[in-house]
Write an enzyme that holds these catalytic residues in place. Structure first.
Site, PDB file in Angstrom:
ATOM      1  N   HIS A  15      -6.738  66.760 -23.722  1.00 13.24           N
ATOM      2  CA  HIS A  15      -7.973  66.791 -22.937  1.00 13.24           C
ATOM      3  C   HIS A  15      -9.202  67.020 -23.784  1.00 13.24           C
ATOM      4  CE1 HIS A  15      -5.196  66.669 -19.564  1.00 13.24           C
ATOM      5  NE2 HIS A  15      -6.202  66.065 -18.977  1.00 13.24           N
TER       6      HIS A  15
ATOM      7  N   ASP B  27      -0.439  61.039 -18.751  1.00 16.55           N
ATOM      8  CA  ASP B  27       0.731  61.876 -18.472  1.00 16.55           C
ATOM      9  C   ASP B  27       1.988  61.041 -18.313  1.00 16.55           C
ATOM     10  OD1 ASP B  27       0.041  64.618 -18.552  1.00 16.55           O
ATOM     11  OD2 ASP B  27      -1.234  64.291 -16.813  1.00 16.55           O
TER      12      ASP B  27
ATOM     13  N   GLU C  40       1.918  59.643 -12.279  1.00 14.84           N
ATOM     14  CA  GLU C  40       1.878  60.036 -13.684  1.00 14.84           C
ATOM     15  C   GLU C  40       3.147  60.752 -14.130  1.00 14.84           C
ATOM     16  OE1 GLU C  40      -1.531  62.548 -14.336  1.00 14.84           O
ATOM     17  OE2 GLU C  40      -1.234  63.672 -12.497  1.00 14.84           O
TER      18      GLU C  40
ATOM     19  N   CYS D 245      -6.321  55.179 -14.064  1.00 15.35           N
ATOM     20  CA  CYS D 245      -7.436  56.009 -14.507  1.00 15.35           C
ATOM     21  C   CYS D 245      -7.095  56.737 -15.815  1.00 15.35           C
ATOM     22  CB  CYS D 245      -7.852  57.002 -13.427  1.00 15.35           C
ATOM     23  SG  CYS D 245      -6.537  58.116 -12.949  1.00 15.35           S
TER      24      CYS D 245
HETATM   25  C1  PEP Z   1      -3.674  60.844 -16.787  1.00 14.31           C
HETATM   26  O1  PEP Z   1      -2.745  61.651 -16.892  1.00 14.31           O
HETATM   27  O2  PEP Z   1      -3.611  59.669 -17.197  1.00 14.31           O
HETATM   28  C2  PEP Z   1      -4.947  61.261 -16.163  1.00 14.31           C
HETATM   29  C3  PEP Z   1      -5.893  60.391 -15.903  1.00 14.31           C
HETATM   30  O3  PEP Z   1      -5.134  62.569 -15.913  1.00 14.31           O
HETATM   31  P1  PEP Z   1      -5.408  63.673 -17.045  1.00 14.31           P
HETATM   32  O4  PEP Z   1      -5.717  62.961 -18.317  1.00 14.31           O
HETATM   33  O5  PEP Z   1      -6.544  64.498 -16.571  1.00 14.31           O
HETATM   34  O6  PEP Z   1      -4.118  64.430 -17.099  1.00 14.31           O
HETATM   35 MG    MG Z   2      -2.759  63.467 -15.769  1.00  9.45          MG
END
Ligand code: PEP
Ligand code: MG
Length: 594
Positions: A203, A474, A450, A521
């Site tokens: 992140h 994920d 995910e 996403c």
């Molecule tokens: C993902 O896991 O692809 C996602 C968009 O959520 P995050 O990156 O916040 O876990």
């Molecule tokens: Mg995620």
């Protein structure tokens, strides 16, 4: 002599600047520039803090004199001596005078420089004196903070280097930066970032990418090889950091920097062009945001809505006090209103794994958790475990839905039971709001796909859902059993892995067959290397950081869906698919069409 440090490319482009080294424990120290006219006052601030520490140490000495062992008194004498020693006092002053750092930043920078010198000492006794310098610096930092509390109005002393004096450009080098701290760098003077730990989709890296500043993570040797104030080049495309570059290398990278800027300017001109393929298929490009104010960048980039609002960033850095319903409502309403009627997808809080509530770095997390937090009480599990918190988030979202279209997205769904529980919570909150006469609006309910379990049982989940969004970050982590934040296994984190591609292709196809909206996403949506493959899988909605949108749009504008016929099969049947396979396929299909 110039040195290269290798890491993982996170955010494209080239940054050139002087290194500002921030030890992970010191990210919370105020970092800002003082105006030239304020330099004298800042030095007096530092001097007052030093006098205060001096008095404290003298008082301590008086207190213990006679009772305490002689070593304690001797130690206090050493601390007093260090406090007034030129290597601490004068050099710290110099950071303020020459670089216009605030006093806390100057103390931290000098402490860092001294720590390195101590680490290199042969003599054990001398090397151990490092702890004494750290203690004295800590006392100085406390005295500076105390002086602020005692006499000053609450000024913005915590912002991270938010404005400069027009001196040399600066880049930040840290062992690690928590996602919450990385958020603070928005609008800072730093032109690039390097961290020693983290993977490409950790992140911290995702937030760095959203800042659109060249960044490299997982550069394991960075803090050792880069010294405070060194000139460094950050090559965010290749994942290389060059320390103390030769004039020739510098010139080469300056050239690349200019080229990159020209390319960006060219792409920005696509901003208002609708994303339509050559054969007329309209593609929806949405934005990922972390905070309501990011909607400005989303609109600026030409996004047609928000495909992912990571609401957990509202919950971070708050010393355990979570935002209440009203505060959340204001934030969601602001996001919705500023999108002017375009849809906003708010994801319920996804706390856990590498996104702790407080500003813990990966190092601290690894130290604290012997178990794997990515498999723990994260995302929807956390929300369902705390119904009070979950209800207030749902109430805030439903109230904001009265001001514009909102889609509610639930992270980390692994079982239909979690969707049923969410629907029940929604119904409970809706009837509560109605009974109280509180204005609220409708929301569509969607799930992040995910976790492989969700992808593999999609038809069961779809019955309860209005839409799905694939979280590839994920999905890769959980399918391949690779911690996305761990640089040690980053080379195995492979979006091209056949298992990942199969899960994505099947999810898109099943959702479309069921007549449900499906988007991606995760970071793959914003990576132009995947645009054609995802189009070939049937994806029509992509959500990404606003900064990635122009490059993906360019790919969409150049794509012809007829030429992509057969690409999905080719990629899905390959043992080792790659972008090269896609390029070869596209070249062949262009030749055949001609
Ligand atoms: C993902 O896991 O692809 C996602 C968009 O959520 P995050 O990156 O916040 O876990
Ligand atoms: Mg995620």
């Amino acid at each position: 002599m110039s040195v290269q440090v290798f890491g993982l490319p996170v955010s494209r482009g080239v940054a050139i600047g002087r290194a500002v080294l921030v030890a992970s424990s010191r990210v919370d120290v105020a970092h800002y520039f003082v105006d030239a006219a304020q330099v004298g006052e800042e030095i007096r601030r530092l001097r007052r803090a030093r006098d205060r520490v001096s008095q404290e140490l003298e008082a301590l000495k008086d207190e213990v004199l006679g009772d305490a062992p002689a070593e304690i008194v001797a130690l206090l004498d050493v601390h007093l001596m260090l406090l007034h020693d030129e290597v601490l006092a004068a050099a710290t002053r110099q950071w303020i005078e020459e670089r216009h750092y605030n006093a806390e930043w100057a103390v931290a920078a000098q402490l860092d420089a001294l720590s390195r010198q101590f680490d290199e000492m042969e003599d054990d006794y001398l090397r151990e004196r490092k702890a004494d310098v750290e203690q004295v610096a800590e006392r100085l930092l406390q005295a500076l903070a105390q002086a602020d509390r005692d006499c000053c109005p609450p000024v913005m002393r915590h912002t991270i280097a938010s404005h400069g004096d027009g001196g040399d450009p600066l880049v930040l080098v840290a062992n690690d930066i928590s996602p919450a701290d990385m958020m603070q760098f928005k609008g800072s003077v730093f032109r690039g970032f390097v961290t020693e730990v983290g993977g490409r989709t950790s992140h911290t890296a995702i937030v760095a990418r959203s800042l659109d500043i060249p960044a490299v993570v997982g550069a394991r040797e960075a803090s050792r090889l880069v010294q405070q104030d060194d000139w460094v080049i950050i090559d965010g495309d290749a994942g290389i950091v060059i320390v103390d570059p030769s004039p020739m290398i510098l010139e080469e990278y300056r050239f690349r920097q200019r080229q990159g800027q020209l390319e960006r300017d060219r792409l920005t001109r696509l901003r208002h062009r609708p994303a339509i393929t050559l054969d007329g298929q309209r593609i929806e490009l949405l934005a990922n945001i972390e905070l309501p104010d990011d909607t400005a960048a989303a609109l600026e980039a030409g996004a047609e809505g928000v495909g992912l609002f990571r609401s957990e960033f509202l919950f971070m850095n708050r010393q355990g006090v979570l935002p209440d319903e009203e505060e959340q409502f204001q934030a969601y309403r602001r996001a919705v209103q500023s999108m002017r009627g375009l849809p906003v997808t708010i994801r319920t809080v996804d706390i856990g794994a590498d996104k702790p509530l407080d500003r813990m770095t990966l190092h601290e997390l690894r130290r604290e958790h012997t178990l794997n937090p990515a498999l723990g009480l994260r995302a929807i599990r956390w929300s369902l475990a705390d119904p009070g918190m979950f209800d207030s988030q749902l109430r805030a979202i439903l109230r904001a839905a009265a001001f514009g279209p909102i889609r509610l997205l639930v992270p980390m769904i692994t079982h239909p039971g979690e969707i049923r529980a969410t629907r029940e919570a929604l119904a409970r909150v809706q009837s509560g709001l109605s009974a109280e006469g509180v204005v609220h609006g409708p929301v569509q309910l969607g799930a992040m796909i995910e976790v492989p379990a969700a992808a593999l049982t999609l038809p069961m989940l779809l019955q309860h859902l209005d839409f799905v969004s694939i979280g590839t970050n994920d999905l890769i982590q959980y399918t391949l059993a690779i911690d996305r934040a761990d640089e040690a296994v980053a080379h195995l984190y492979d979006p091209w892995h056949p298992a990942v591609l199969h899960l994505i292709a099947d999810t898109i196809s099943l959702a479309r067959k069921a007549g449900k909206d499906v988007s991606i996403c995760g970071e793959m949506a914003g990576d132009p290397a995947f645009t054609e493959v995802l189009l070939a899988f049937g994806l029509r909605t992509f959500s990404m950081h606003p900064t990635q949108l122009p490059a993906v749009k360019q790919k969409v504008l150049r794509a012809d869906l007829a030429c992509l016929d057969g690409l999905a099969e080719a990629v899905l049947s390959a043992e080792a698919p790659s972008y090269r396979l896609v390029e070869t396929f596209l070249r062949r299909s262009v030749v055949q069409a001609a």
